[in-house]
Design a protein around this motif. Sequence first.
Motif, PDB file in Angstrom:
ATOM      1  N   GLY A 153      29.824  80.907  62.099  1.00  7.07           N
ATOM      2  CA  GLY A 153      29.929  82.011  63.045  1.00  7.07           C
ATOM      3  C   GLY A 153      28.924  81.983  64.166  1.00  7.07           C
ATOM      4  N   ARG A 154      27.988  81.033  64.151  1.00  9.62           N
ATOM      5  CA  ARG A 154      26.969  80.955  65.207  1.00  9.62           C
ATOM      6  C   ARG A 154      27.333  79.869  66.203  1.00  9.62           C
ATOM      7  NH1 ARG A 154      21.925  78.562  66.346  1.00  9.62           N
ATOM      8  NH2 ARG A 154      21.840  77.337  64.424  1.00  9.62           N
ATOM      9  N   ALA A 155      27.364  80.236  67.485  1.00  6.12           N
ATOM     10  CA  ALA A 155      27.633  79.254  68.529  1.00  6.12           C
ATOM     11  C   ALA A 155      26.443  78.323  68.685  1.00  6.12           C
ATOM     12  CB  ALA A 155      27.925  79.964  69.850  1.00  6.12           C
ATOM     13  N   ARG A 156      26.719  77.052  69.020  1.00  7.54           N
ATOM     14  CA  ARG A 156      25.647  76.065  69.177  1.00  7.54           C
ATOM     15  C   ARG A 156      25.890  75.209  70.419  1.00  7.54           C
ATOM     16  NH1 ARG A 156      26.384  76.775  63.790  1.00  7.54           N
ATOM     17  NH2 ARG A 156      24.567  76.808  62.410  1.00  7.54           N
ATOM     18  N   THR A 157      24.812  74.813  71.064  1.00  3.41           N
ATOM     19  CA  THR A 157      24.898  73.894  72.194  1.00  3.41           C
ATOM     20  C   THR A 157      25.052  72.473  71.674  1.00  3.41           C
ATOM     21  OG1 THR A 157      22.511  73.548  72.253  1.00  3.41           O
ATOM     22  CG2 THR A 157      23.382  75.401  73.544  1.00  3.41           C
ATOM     23  N   LYS A 158      25.360  71.544  72.590  1.00  4.47           N
ATOM     24  CA  LYS A 158      25.444  70.137  72.182  1.00  4.47           C
ATOM     25  C   LYS A 158      24.117  69.647  71.630  1.00  4.47           C
ATOM     26  CE  LYS A 158      29.206  68.555  75.176  1.00  4.47           C
ATOM     27  NZ  LYS A 158      29.600  67.615  76.265  1.00  4.47           N
ATOM     28  N   THR A 159      23.031  70.105  72.239  1.00  2.00           N
ATOM     29  CA  THR A 159      21.711  69.691  71.760  1.00  2.00           C
ATOM     30  C   THR A 159      21.494  70.141  70.320  1.00  2.00           C
ATOM     31  OG1 THR A 159      20.774  69.794  73.989  1.00  2.00           O
ATOM     32  CG2 THR A 159      19.219  69.908  72.137  1.00  2.00           C
ATOM     33  N   GLU A 160      21.897  71.355  70.004  1.00  2.00           N
ATOM     34  CA  GLU A 160      21.752  71.854  68.629  1.00  2.00           C
ATOM     35  C   GLU A 160      22.641  71.087  67.657  1.00  2.00           C
ATOM     36  OE1 GLU A 160      20.600  76.542  68.990  1.00  2.00           O
ATOM     37  OE2 GLU A 160      22.601  75.965  69.680  1.00  2.00           O
ATOM     38  N   LEU A 161      23.828  70.704  68.112  1.00  2.00           N
ATOM     39  CA  LEU A 161      24.716  69.931  67.250  1.00  2.00           C
ATOM     40  C   LEU A 161      24.175  68.527  67.017  1.00  2.00           C
ATOM     41  CD1 LEU A 161      28.180  71.092  68.649  1.00  2.00           C
ATOM     42  CD2 LEU A 161      27.218  71.606  66.401  1.00  2.00           C
ATOM     43  N   VAL A 162      23.559  67.954  68.033  1.00  2.00           N
ATOM     44  CA  VAL A 162      22.909  66.648  67.857  1.00  2.00           C
ATOM     45  C   VAL A 162      21.793  66.754  66.828  1.00  2.00           C
ATOM     46  CG1 VAL A 162      21.432  64.930  68.984  1.00  2.00           C
ATOM     47  CG2 VAL A 162      23.499  65.762  70.139  1.00  2.00           C
ATOM     48  N   GLN A 163      20.998  67.815  66.925  1.00  2.00           N
ATOM     49  CA  GLN A 163      19.907  68.018  65.968  1.00  2.00           C
ATOM     50  C   GLN A 163      20.429  68.259  64.555  1.00  2.00           C
ATOM     51  OE1 GLN A 163      17.949  71.348  67.827  1.00  2.00           O
ATOM     52  NE2 GLN A 163      16.702  70.056  69.200  1.00  2.00           N
ATOM     53  N   ALA A 164      21.541  68.965  64.447  1.00  2.00           N
ATOM     54  CA  ALA A 164      22.090  69.282  63.134  1.00  2.00           C
ATOM     55  C   ALA A 164      22.705  68.073  62.452  1.00  2.00           C
ATOM     56  CB  ALA A 164      23.141  70.395  63.263  1.00  2.00           C
ATOM     57  N   THR A 165      23.249  67.145  63.244  1.00  2.00           N
ATOM     58  CA  THR A 165      23.939  65.988  62.663  1.00  2.00           C
ATOM     59  C   THR A 165      23.117  64.717  62.646  1.00  2.00           C
ATOM     60  OG1 THR A 165      24.910  65.422  64.818  1.00  2.00           O
ATOM     61  CG2 THR A 165      26.186  66.889  63.379  1.00  2.00           C
ATOM     62  N   GLY A 166      22.162  64.600  63.581  1.00  2.00           N
ATOM     63  CA  GLY A 166      21.355  63.391  63.642  1.00  2.00           C
ATOM     64  C   GLY A 166      22.081  62.213  64.252  1.00  2.00           C
ATOM     65  N   VAL A 167      23.181  62.452  64.975  1.00  2.00           N
ATOM     66  CA  VAL A 167      23.902  61.356  65.623  1.00  2.00           C
ATOM     67  C   VAL A 167      23.742  61.461  67.133  1.00  2.00           C
ATOM     68  CG1 VAL A 167      25.568  61.193  63.730  1.00  2.00           C
ATOM     69  CG2 VAL A 167      26.082  62.649  65.693  1.00  2.00           C
TER      70      VAL A 167
END
Length: 400
Positions: free
Chosen positions: A21-35
């Motif tokens: 339910g929380r929106a994320r930026t591309k930067t946050e998604l990169v940090q969350a996935t490590g790719v």
Amino acid sequence: MSAGMTGTVGSGALLAILRDGRARTKTELVQATGVARSTVSARLDALLEQGWAVPVEDPISSGGRPAIAFAFNTRARVVLAADLGATHARLAVTDLAATVIGERTAEVLITDGPEKVLSWLVTALDELLTETGHDLSRVCGLGVGLPGPVEHDTGRPVSPPIMPGWDGFDVAGWLSERLGFPVMVDNDVNIMALGEHWATESSVDQLIFVKIGTGIGGGIITDGRVHRGAQGAAGDIGHIRTREAGENLVCRCGNTGCLEAVASGSALAARLSAAGIPAATSRDVVRLVRGGNGEAIRLIRQTGREIGDVLASIVSFFNPNVIVVGGDIGEAGEQLLAGIREVVYSRSLPLATQHLLIRTSRLGDRAGAIGAAVMVIESVLAPDAMDLALQASTQAVKTS
């Protein structure tokens, strides 16, 4: 999913992150996935193209040009749900967060057999979709609950005692062939447990749902998932023998002394009628209790003790966080719970009961429909399933 994770990260994995339910930026998604950012961008583009994710302005932007964040689109598709009981049905259309968009109830006899009941279901679902402004192209799946044992992997009822003609019938295949999308089938109490857990107790790992209606059944949530057992028969507490039952009480399963033969809604109605108090159904019993009928209140409290006697052993064995009581007889509320609590708390070990909550269902009649929708949502939106679906959509576009 966290930074430093290994392995392939598909679009489905990104969607799994956004589903909280929380929106994320591309930067946050990169940090969350490590790719790599390029990988995240490609995976995200696939979700955006199919409408599973949508861009939103980042509300946490600290001045300057607002960052673009991405959120799970709960309205990307709709889910159909059907909770079929012995004498009634509740149908629903939900979004991908299991929020009900439209619903209807109807009197339906499961004893009419699979083809008649399921033909009615197909028509009724189509009408409900139209009422909510959707069509079959927007549906990602249908979840169905049945009032009997179900082999979950195949969607076939297995020797259901109150469903003549349904044994071995390919419910999922029959419906899927006519509707054109995936269909999942489970026992009605399992989906009630799933719905109650999803909507009201998602932080709890161990939950038992007890449905007391025409029959009695139990649904088990363990480590946040439905526990079905080896053949899908887990939770069938209605056919546990009770110490209070007499030898002559024959259950519809053929055995004597089952909890269901003593404490189900139909058994209670029969006992009241035999005492000169007219009652034909579970709801009649509850009406009498709410109306202050002394004999009905005495009987419902004793019923709570009989159910509590079975649950006390289960509590000591399974150690749940919460026991939820639902079904028509569950509507008797505190009169029923008083008897259950009396026995469970006195006969189970203190370690197992010190934090145990015993309560009635907060979703009421909606628990099954919501649980049926959740069953589909969790399957369709699983990362691997989502990757396959996106690949199929892309391939279909290329070949068209």
